[in-house]
Design an enzyme around this catalytic site. Sequence first.
Site, short mmCIF file in Angstrom:
data_model
loop_
_atom_site.label_atom_id
_atom_site.label_comp_id
_atom_site.label_asym_id
_atom_site.label_seq_id
_atom_site.Cartn_x
_atom_site.Cartn_y
_atom_site.Cartn_z
CB THR A 1 -35.79 81.95 53.02
OG1 THR A 1 -34.20 82.58 53.70
CG2 THR A 1 -35.75 81.94 51.98
N GLY B 1 -29.38 77.41 57.43
CA GLY B 1 -29.11 77.00 56.10
C GLY B 1 -27.84 76.02 56.50
CB THR C 1 -37.24 78.39 53.15
OG1 THR C 1 -36.55 78.74 54.14
CG2 THR C 1 -38.16 77.13 53.13
N GLY C 2 -35.58 76.98 54.94
CA GLY C 2 -34.53 77.01 56.11
C GLY C 2 -33.20 76.98 57.13
NE ARG D 1 -25.87 82.28 58.03
CZ ARG D 1 -26.81 81.69 57.60
NH1 ARG D 1 -27.01 82.95 56.68
NH2 ARG D 1 -27.26 80.39 57.62
CB VAL D 2 -22.37 83.88 52.34
CG1 VAL D 2 -23.73 83.24 51.45
CG2 VAL D 2 -22.07 85.02 52.37
N GLY D 3 -25.76 81.77 54.41
CA GLY D 3 -26.57 80.36 54.23
C GLY D 3 -26.51 79.84 52.66
CG ASP D 4 -29.88 77.38 52.52
OD1 ASP D 4 -30.19 78.34 53.45
OD2 ASP D 4 -30.64 76.83 51.74
#
Length: 310
Positions: free
Chosen positions: A179, A233, A230-231, A207-210
């Site tokens: 990211t 999520g 980043t990482g 799916r939605v991440g952070d």
Amino acid sequence: MTRSPVLLVHGGAWDIPADLLDAHEQGVFDALQEGWKLLESGGTALDAVQAAVTVLEDDPAFDAGRGSFLTRDSRVQLDALIMDGATLRAGGVACVERLRNPIQAARLVLDESSHVYFVGQGAEEFAQAHGLPLIDNAELVLDRERRRLAEAQARENAGTPDNTFSGRPPAEPPDSHDTVGAVALDQHGRLAAATSTGGTLNKDPGRVGDSSLIGCGCYADNASAAVSLTGWGEPIMKLVLGKWSTDRVLGGGSPEQVAPDAMAYLFRRLGGHGGIILLSPDGRYGMAHNTPRMAWGVHTADGPRTGTKL
Ligand code: ASP
């Protein structure tokens, strides 16, 4: 009062293999150059983070724009957020499949809409109505990523522990987290932040991440700080870690200390891994990762610095 600008970028935090280190470092360097051009000529922090992230989205080395990880069904689905710390205006898009540069769509949301966040087809239609061309999803897909997906799915079918952060807590730091993000302070003392991602490898469609969630993978407020993460999520969003970090700066913590504290908190609470860049309105900054490496870059009046480990 004119301030001395500062620009920080990251290109993901993971165990970047030796043969990819140069590409990652070159990518963050290129992003710094583009963003800095704007900042040194009096441009806004908002334009600078957008420009830096656009360069990183266009660079196939990173998990953003073309070259992103693929979903379980072999498509690229992108999320991005941009935020102006001077006004708290923000724009986000998620699960877009037909935009080359989701950060530009996010900027259009910030500039042109009374809403803050658009997803899927509605986001694409909004972007198109405001001048961004829609492309075929196949233009964003690389053979490298088809291979990575096939390998991840083979591991999954073989029952090998999933090390890609597609859902379950991993025993080890992630295979890959690319990211991208940027935070900036401009000559007028304004902060901004931007984060863009293709999410996690083999993620379920939708799916939605952070990364694109306000206060999770990205946040900016001139009253506190600007941050991009980043990482993995899911833990980052459960802890609302971006806002957690800027609140600590507001409470008197230095960005230098809050950045590693955020990574320690992420691991302590949920076993999460990742990286962070954090910048306060007085130009102090912190960066940290609890993965083996993170692609990072900083540009101040003293020039650019880049690396793949802090
Ligand atoms: N945080 C991103 C996500 O979970 C992935 C990453 O940072 O690489 O979508």
